[in-house]
Each structure stands twice: as structure tokens, then as C-alpha cells.
Design an enzyme around this catalytic site. Structure first.
Site, short mmCIF file in Angstrom:
data_model
loop_
_atom_site.label_atom_id
_atom_site.label_comp_id
_atom_site.label_asym_id
_atom_site.label_seq_id
_atom_site.Cartn_x
_atom_site.Cartn_y
_atom_site.Cartn_z
N ASP A 298 0.82 -1.21 0.00
CA ASP A 298 0.00 0.00 0.00
C ASP A 298 0.85 1.26 0.00
O ASP A 298 1.59 1.51 0.95
CB ASP A 298 -0.91 -0.03 1.23
CG ASP A 298 -1.99 1.03 1.19
OD1 ASP A 298 -2.36 1.44 0.07
OD2 ASP A 298 -2.46 1.44 2.26
N MET A 349 -4.86 7.65 -8.23
CA MET A 349 -4.02 8.59 -7.47
C MET A 349 -4.75 9.93 -7.39
O MET A 349 -4.85 10.66 -8.38
CB MET A 349 -2.66 8.76 -8.13
CG MET A 349 -1.66 9.55 -7.29
SD MET A 349 -0.01 9.56 -8.05
CE MET A 349 0.90 10.46 -6.78
N SER A 353 -12.71 9.78 -2.73
CA SER A 353 -13.61 10.82 -2.23
C SER A 353 -13.00 11.61 -1.07
O SER A 353 -13.32 12.78 -0.88
CB SER A 353 -14.93 10.19 -1.77
OG SER A 353 -14.70 9.28 -0.71
N CYS A 355 -9.68 12.04 -0.72
CA CYS A 355 -8.29 12.29 -1.11
C CYS A 355 -8.15 13.68 -1.73
O CYS A 355 -8.99 14.09 -2.54
CB CYS A 355 -7.85 11.22 -2.10
SG CYS A 355 -6.10 11.28 -2.50
N GLY A 411 -14.14 2.61 -1.15
CA GLY A 411 -13.91 3.08 0.20
C GLY A 411 -15.16 3.71 0.77
O GLY A 411 -15.86 3.11 1.57
N SER A 412 -15.49 4.92 0.32
CA SER A 412 -16.63 5.65 0.88
C SER A 412 -17.95 4.93 0.65
O SER A 412 -18.86 5.04 1.48
CB SER A 412 -16.69 7.06 0.29
OG SER A 412 -16.88 7.02 -1.12
N ARG A 461 2.14 5.45 4.12
CA ARG A 461 1.57 5.38 2.77
C ARG A 461 1.92 6.62 1.96
O ARG A 461 2.11 6.55 0.75
CB ARG A 461 0.05 5.24 2.86
CG ARG A 461 -0.62 4.97 1.52
CD ARG A 461 -2.12 4.76 1.65
NE ARG A 461 -2.66 4.11 0.48
CZ ARG A 461 -3.02 4.73 -0.62
NH1 ARG A 461 -2.91 6.05 -0.69
NH2 ARG A 461 -3.49 4.07 -1.66
N GLN A 473 -2.92 14.81 2.61
CA GLN A 473 -3.36 14.44 1.26
C GLN A 473 -4.74 13.79 1.32
O GLN A 473 -5.16 13.11 0.38
CB GLN A 473 -2.35 13.51 0.61
CG GLN A 473 -0.99 14.16 0.36
CD GLN A 473 -0.08 13.32 -0.49
OE1 GLN A 473 -0.48 12.80 -1.54
NE2 GLN A 473 1.16 13.17 -0.06
N SER A 528 -24.48 19.63 -19.98
CA SER A 528 -25.93 19.57 -20.11
C SER A 528 -26.41 18.12 -20.18
O SER A 528 -27.46 17.77 -19.64
CB SER A 528 -26.39 20.33 -21.36
OG SER A 528 -26.08 21.70 -21.25
#
Length: 548
Positions: A298, A349, A353, A355, A411-412, A461, A473, A528
Site C-alpha cells: 500500500d 491517485m 472521495s 483524497c 472506500g466511501s 503510505r 493528502q 448539459s
């Protein structure tokens, strides 16, 4: 005036067009003309439906050796994946990656819990000795969240009542271990209401046992277990020594979780993260001893001398462990990690959400461009890729898969589920939410308690552990409660199946092939168009995503 053609010739007339409607993926992602894109910037065009959604297979590789039935992974974040999430992700066909922002022994214990959760033949059951007390048996039940422990030892004599004889005719020659004489089984019912906790388990254990001989096949053993109506089936050799165990609860899990990510031994597949630091070599040894299958190295920027050295060391030291390396966003990064021996790649990278790498570091890449570039290159070497970050909804998962990813990491989306380790609380608006934080947030990098006073996984990390000034970060925040993943993940799986049905492909390999050969087409979305594709023009609405 336009000539009206014979409608029966429509399919023949279609062949007059030089290409299909929409764009080839390479045209779509031509950054010279369009800039780098992310998931909201395009759509996949529909194909022809010739099969039911239930017939769509989502089997996919996450590493060179390991295949899962649902292309979904949970992120190794300390508010997303611990053993409970990893267990349920595996049961539902995906894979959970246990975070490393904790002491090595704690992480190894989580791996051990995953590996013990579901088995065929349990080759390393928890075994009690005759001297184990009822109180100790209760503690073990609480620790492992299951009951039914074999009791083993070596005895000269068992009384006719099935209980151990008096001490003058009983000689304990060996503690309760595998490959010792099976004396009985202690079940939850035996100890639940027993009033004297200091009594040995031999006072309450069941001695009228149904067993099966060593060499019995799993199918045969399952049949014995069904017909016996017992909770556990000990497997014994010709001398009555315990060699393995089979559990009725595992049979029920096989019925309720047919997609479960399992090894041939029937143990759940388990992955865990480590950092690139030399200190984590000791951590990895503990994880391997606990039964780890896949290690995720990681790092926010995977193409480092530290990660390359770690991959090479793992390959030489633990050749049976598959490695997922990353994170990366370019072909050049991918080439370095593949050459080092990576069995899978993690792409993303600055797109998560929580980061802020792209904002703070000015380094990264929009996720759609990253996934396509890395996946197309890695596919030439048979290395699966995992799209990690930028996933806000079900459609984004499908887009990541269409661009070449073998699976998508979340993750989120999962942080708000019951199985995540984050804490629930009520927001100022009165809504039930759960704590969620990026691993690059100051909250993580300064959290000494979570890491047990050792190396902080967030700081490691992001290469910040020795910095006097910590540069964030990531951010810490909250996500809305989503309920259990036992409902949410099946919704995602069903949604992906329906999406592939709309596209006209029956599995992920067909999706990737169709994208590469131009049969699966894409369309750019203007601002649009994105507005049009969302709910609009209503006075009010309720957005309920699924029912079960």
C-alpha cells in the site's frame, strides 16, 4: 426528399455505415482532443439483449492466481476494512483488504478470524484440553464467535457414563491438540447456563459423538453431518485421533452465500495491506502465519524503489503469496511493478472521495484515463488491474470495468455500512452517519493510538513519517448510513449484471474484448448531458436505490 427504403432491408443498410454509432474507446480517451476524462464524462452505448441478467457471469481475476465471483473489493482503510468487512465481502463474492494501521499482531488476528470463519474440513480447529475450564471455553466462544470445541487428550480410561474417570485412573499425557485422542465436544448449550465456571469442560462435554473416518470426502462428510443432525462432525483416524472438523454452520453458509470467495479448502479468501517499510517484513510473516492469501503493498505512489524492493523480497521469501502493487496511474509505473513481480495492480491517485492529492500535490490523473492506460498495458502480461477511487455510484463501477479493470475497489461506498469499523453518530442535521477518513488525512497520520504506538500506516503510505510538518493528502469526515453490505453488495452485483445485459455482453471478458475491438461503443457527455442524465424537472423526489 428522403427516399423511403424497404424496412426489411434495415439491417443490410446499416452495413453501409463505416463504423458503429458512438466512439471507439481510444477515440473517447484521446487526451489530445478531449483532455483526460473521468467517469462522469462519458456513457456506454447499449447493445443487443439476447440473454437474461441472471445469466451474466461476473467471475474475474484479482491476481494472476485468484478469481472471485463479484468484481468488488473493499479498501484497506481503517474506517472501511477490518475482519468483519473482510468476512462479509468474501461471503458475498468479493474481497476485503484488511488495513494495516494497527499493530501487526492485531492485523494477524483479523486475518486469522477471516480464515477460521468458514471452512470445509477445518484443518486447524480450536481444540480444548480436559483441564480447560468452562469459563475459558466461554471466553473462546466470545473471541471466535462460534461454539462447539473438540476436547482431546490421551486417557487410559473413560467411564461407562462417558465422563472422564477419577484422577487415579486418568492420566493426561498430552494437552488438547489436533492429532490427540478425541474425548468429546463442548457445545454452546453445554456451557451457557453452567453455574460453576471453574469446572473442567470434561464435566459438561458431550461424549456421544458421531464421527467420520479420515479419508472421507467432503461430500460424504456433509451427508453424514446432515443425517446426524449434529452441529460438528469430527474426522478421526483409525486410532481415534482427531485430524479435522466439519461444521453444520458452514453448510448453511454455502446455501446462503453461493458466490463466496473461497479456496479449495473452503476457507474464505483473505487479503491484507502492508507498507513498503522494512519493518513490515515482520508484519507480513505474522500475516502469512495467520493464513494470508494476498498481500497489498500500500502506497500512494507505487513506483518507488521501496515498493520494488519489497515486491522482490516478498516474491523470494513467500512465493505462494500473490502481490497486488500500487497505486499507479501510468504505463511507466505499471511496467516497473510488473517487472518486479506484481501479480495485480491497483490504479488511482488522487481520485478517492476523501483524497486531496491532486489538489495539494498537483500530481495524479483523472480516473478513467488512468484505468484505461494501465489496464490495456497490464493485460499484455496477464496482470489484472483494480480501479481504486472515484467510484460514487453503481454506474461508475461498470465504467471502470468497461475501461479494462478486472475489479473495482471501494472506500466511501462501503464506509457507511454496518460491517465497517467506523463509529456511528448522529449529524447536526439529525442524520445517522458513520465516521470516514482518508488515510492521508491529518487525523490518520497523527493517530498514534490506532497504530499501537508503532509505524503509522497513513504517514507511511504518503512517505510522511519523518516529516516535521505533515502535509495532508486526505480529509476526515462522515458518510451516510447504508445498512448492511449483505443487502448493498447484492444490489451492486445485480446492477452490474443488468448493465452488462444492456451493453449486450454476458461476462467481463466479453466486455473487455468488445471494448477493444470496437463493438462496445462510447459517447462523450457535455455538462448539459450530465444534467439530463440525472433526476431533473421534479418538485421533489425520493431516491431509493434498491429493495430486497
Amino acid at each position: 426528399m428522403v427516399e423511403i427504403l424497404d424496412y426489411t432491408k434495415a439491417l443490410e443498410v446499416l452495413k453501409e455505415y463505416p463504423s458503429g454509432d458512438g466512439l471507439h474507446v481510444d477515440t473517447l480517451l484521446d487526451s489530445d482532443n478531449h483532455g483526460a476524462l473521468t467517469y462522469n464524462d462519458f456513457l456506454i452505448l447499449p447493445g443487443s439483449i439476447t440473454f437474461s441478467a441472471a445469466d451474466v457471469s461476473l467471475d474475474t481475476k484479482v491476481t494472476r492466481r485468484f478469481t472471485i465471483k463479484a468484481p468488488l473489493l473493499s479498501s484497506p482503510m481503517d474506517t472501511v476494512t477490518e475482519h468483519n468487512m473482510a468476512i462479509h465481502m468474501a461471503l458475498l463474492g468479493g474481497l476485503g483488504v484488511i488495513h494495516n494501521n494497527c499493530p501487526p499482531d492485531d492485523q494477524a488476528e483479523m486475518v486469522r478470524k477471516v480464515k477460521r470463519y468458514e471452512n470445509g474440513f477445518i484443518l486447524d480447529p480450536v481444540v480444548l484440553s480436559p483441564s480447560t475450564t468452562v469459563a475459558e471455553a466461554k471466553e473462546l466462544k466470545t473471541k471466535w464467535n462460534f461454539g462447539g470445541f473438540p476436547v482431546t487428550g490421551k486417557t487410559h480410561y473413560l467411564s461407562s457414563f462417558g465422563k472422564l474417570a477419577s484422577s487415579d485412573s486418568f492420566s493426561l499425557l498430552e494437552k488438547g491438540t489436533l492429532h490427540s485422542k478425541l474425548l468429546g465436544i463442548v457445545t454452546s448449550r453445554d456451557i451457557q447456563f453452567h453455574k460453576t465456571p471453574e469446572d473442567p469442560v470434561t464435566a459438561v462435554m458431550s461424549t456421544e459423538l458421531v464421527t467420520a473416518p479420515a479419508g472421507t470426502t467432503l461430500a460424504e462428510a456433509n451427508e453424514v453431518l446432515r443425517s446426524s443432525k449434529k452441529g460438528k462432525l469430527p474426522i478421526v483416524d483409525k486410532d481415534g485421533l482427531l485430524v479435522s472438523l466439519l461444521s453444520r454452520s458452514d453448510l448453511m453458509k454455502n446455501i446462503h452465500y453461493p458466490l463466496a470467495s473461497k479456496l479449495p479448502s473452503k476457507q474464505l479468501l483473505c487479503a491484507a495491506a502492508i507498507s513498503t517499510h522494512d519493518a513490515d517484513k515482520v508484519r507480513l510473516q505474522k500475516l502469512v502465519d495467520a493464513g494470508l492469501d494476498i498481500v497489498v503493498v500500500d502506497s500512494s505512489q507505487g513506483n518507488s524503489m521501496y515498493q520494488i524492493a519489497m515486491i522482490k523480497w516478498i516474491k523470494s521469501t513467500f512465493p505462494d503469496i500473490d502481490i497486488i502493487a500500487g497505486n499507479i496511474v501510468t504505463r511507466e509505473q505499471a511496467a516497473a511493478l510488473i517487472a518486479a513481480g506484481a501479480d495485480g495492480l491497483r490504479i488511482g491517485m488522487g481520485s478517492g472521495s476523501a483524497c486531496i492529492t491532486q489538489e495539494v500535490m498537483a500530481v495524479g490523473r483523472p480516473q478513467a484515463a488512468s484505468v484505461r492506460s494501465v489496464s490495456a498495458f497490464a493485460a499484455r502480461f496477464g496482470v489484472p488491474t483494480i480501479a481504486d477511487g472515484g467510484v460514487q455510484n453503481l454506474g461508475h463501477i461498470v465504467k471502470g470495468l468497461a475501461l479494462g479493470a478486472s475489479a473495482v475497489m471501494m472506500g466511501s461506498l462501503l464506509a457507511g455500512t454496518t460491517e465497517s469499523p467506523g463509529e456511528y453518530y448522529v449529524s447536526n442535521e439529525g442524520q445517522l452517519v458513520k465516521a470516514f477518513r482518508g488515510m492521508g488525512s491529518i487525523a490518520v497520520m497523527e493517530d498514534k493510538g490506532k497504530s499501537g504506538g508503532g509505524k503509522n500506516a497513513g504517514a507511511s503510505r504518503y512517505f510522511s513519517e519523518n516529516d516535521k510538518v505533515k502535509v495532508a493528502q486526505g480529509v476526515a469526515g462522515s458518510v451516510v448510513d447504508r445498512g448492511s453490505i449483505t443487502q448493498y453488495v447484492p444490489y451492486l452485483v445485480a446492477g452490474i449484471q443488468h448493465s452488462l445485459q444492456d451493453i449486450g455482453v454476458q461476462d467481463l471478458e466479453a466486455l473487455h474484448n468488445g471494448v477493444n475491438n470496437g463493438q462496445v461503443r462510447f459517447e462523450m457527455r457535455s455538462a448539459s448531458a450530465q444534467t439530463e442524465g440525472n433526476v431533473h424537472g421534479l418538485h421533489s423526489h425520493e431516491k431509493k436505490l434498491y429493495s430486497s
